[in-house]
Scaffold this active site. Structure first.
Site, PDB file in Angstrom:
ATOM      1  N   SER A   1      37.058  33.569  35.623  1.00 42.42           N
ATOM      2  CA  SER A   1      37.422  33.877  37.019  1.00 42.42           C
ATOM      3  C   SER A   1      36.424  33.366  38.054  1.00 42.42           C
ATOM      4  CB  SER A   1      37.604  35.389  37.189  1.00 42.42           C
ATOM      5  OG  SER A   1      38.869  35.782  36.694  1.00 42.42           O
TER       6      SER A   1
ATOM      7  N   LYS B   1      37.845  31.274  40.816  1.00 37.59           N
ATOM      8  CA  LYS B   1      38.382  31.814  42.071  1.00 37.59           C
ATOM      9  C   LYS B   1      37.451  31.580  43.255  1.00 37.59           C
ATOM     10  CE  LYS B   1      41.211  35.428  39.885  1.00 37.59           C
ATOM     11  NZ  LYS B   1      40.822  35.435  38.466  1.00 37.59           N
TER      12      LYS B   1
ATOM     13  N   SER C   1      40.057  40.449  41.579  1.00 44.09           N
ATOM     14  CA  SER C   1      40.121  39.284  40.693  1.00 44.09           C
ATOM     15  C   SER C   1      41.560  38.986  40.271  1.00 44.09           C
ATOM     16  CB  SER C   1      39.232  39.474  39.455  1.00 44.09           C
ATOM     17  OG  SER C   1      38.919  38.231  38.871  1.00 44.09           O
TER      18      SER C   1
ATOM     19  N   LYS D   1      30.606  37.149  41.809  1.00 44.28           N
ATOM     20  CA  LYS D   1      31.871  37.141  41.066  1.00 44.28           C
ATOM     21  C   LYS D   1      31.643  37.299  39.577  1.00 44.28           C
ATOM     22  CE  LYS D   1      36.345  36.791  41.148  1.00 44.28           C
ATOM     23  NZ  LYS D   1      36.398  37.710  39.986  1.00 44.28           N
TER      24      LYS D   1
END
Length: 400
Positions: free
Chosen positions: A60, A63, A125, A228
């Site tokens: 992720s 992102k 997320s 993140k």
């Protein structure tokens, strides 16, 4: 939940009190992950790393790029954060590709604005939110992936390639801890308003409240405000963290940890070690005069010199006296000179240099000033040649 949180706090307390003895040479031995990097945000100095160019699945962390592109297009006014998007079957939370993954829980045909989708993508997320943004910007995810990789080249991420907008495992999708650190620095620098979203701890959408996956935001020992988390079976557990102490901001990137617990522990170790052992100092203020230099043939005699950015140096505390900052400015500067024209450079420890620029435009002077300066320059050259010749004679006499 309180018991778990208390255990986590006790664990961090133990780390903080037992990690001062690790020096700059052996920190990497204590970070058991596939790849990591610890870097100073301001000076860009890499404090420690392991396999920082090793290509690994981003999960992720992908992102961040989706968010970066979204923010850039909003800044350029190509899209608006209040633009409303109709959710299609590709970004519907029941899309089979999202099975058992993190979601914002978008309903089919639901109308959602860009701002909320961005929050759902960053805080929750949400893979569905990532696809919704990609579809809106580029028409479909395939076109958006091309755009992502254009940005990869534009910001010079040398070992990164994206195959989707969300980060679920995909063949030939990879990045490195070094590239992710660079992208994170650019995110914070270029889009501070977007970056504020990364520290939000909870977000509610469709009456479903979800916590930010980054539980280090609750840490009381460091001022952590992002960035993140990421996890897939192939990637393992990834985490990018940014923390501030006084005027120093450090960014750590962990790729391929074995668990959430491990990625958190290693991040805390790196931050503790970094803040304890390194100091970052500003050596030039943005657009402030660093030095004046004599300029010839101009309407003015002195040229203000500096840089259009703040310039920082990061040094290992025990080697403070060993830092060498050498300023090299052109010997003879003649008008005309444009604003922000390169005038010289600063060498920092022979490993890094930054340019020095003129901070003012200097036009040519009148004929009288030009003639007088030419005479002075020629006298100066003549004196220099005489000194050089005398030095040569003295050396030869001494040799005889």
């Amino acid at each position: 939940m309180k018991i778990k949180n208390n255990k986590f706090i006790i664990l961090i307390f133990i780390i903080l009190n037992n990690f001062n003895y690790i020096n700059a040479k052996n920190i990497y031995k204590y970070i058991n992950v596939k790849s990591y990097i610890l870097i100073d945000y301001n000076s860009k100095k890499i404090l420690s790393q392991k396999n920082y160019n090793k290509k690994l699945p981003p999960a992720s962390l992908t992102k961040i790029m989706t968010s970066y592109i979204n923010s850039d297009l909003i800044k350029k006014k190509k899209i608006n954060k209040n633009d409303k998007i109709k959710i299609n079957k590709n970004s519907w939370f029941k899309n089979p590709i999202f099975k058992n993954s993190s979601l914002m829980f978008l309903e089919k045909k639901q109308i959602v604005n860009i701002n909320n989708l961005n929050k759902g993508m960053i805080i929750q997320s949400g893979n569905d939110a990532s696809v919704a943004i990609a579809n809106y910007i580029s028409g479909n995810e395939k076109n958006f992936i091309k755009l992502m990789n254009k940005y990869v080249k534009k910001i010079n991420l040398k070992n990164t390639n994206f195959k989707n907008s969300h980060g679920l495992d995909s063949k030939n999708q990879y990045t490195t801890s070094k590239d992710m650190a660079k992208l994170s620095i650019l995110l914070i620098k270029n889009f501070p308003e977007t970056y504020k979203i990364y520290k939000i701890k909870k977000f509610t959408f469709n009456k479903i409240k979800q916590k930010n996956r980054n539980n280090l935001l609750w840490n009381k020992y460091f001022n952590i405000d992002g960035i993140k988390t990421g996890h897939t079976e192939k990637a393992g557990y990834n985490l990018i963290t940014s923390a501030k102490k006084n005027n120093t901001r450090l960014i750590s990137v962990i790729l391929g940890a074995k668990s959430i617990k491990e990625r958190n522990i290693y991040t805390i170790k790196l931050l503790k070690w970094g803040f304890n052992n390194f100091t970052t100092k500003k050596i030039i203020n943005k657009k402030k005069i660093f030095k004046y230099k004599k300029i010839w043939l101009g309407e003015n005699n002195l040229l203000p010199i500096g840089n259009y950015n703040n310039i920082y140096i990061t040094y290992y505390n025990k080697n403070k006296k060993k830092n060498k900052i050498i300023y090299k400015i052109f010997k003879t500067i003649k008008a005309p000179i444009n604003k922000y024209q390169i005038i010289g450079k600063i060498n920092i420890n022979k490993k890094r240099f930054v340019f020095l620029f003129s901070l003012k435009k200097i036009k040519k002077g009148n004929y009288l000033n030009i003639i007088l300066d030419y005479i002075k320059l020629n006298i100066k050259k003549y004196i220099f040649k005489i000194k050089k010749y005398l030095k040569f004679l003295i050396n030869n006499i001494y040799d005889i």
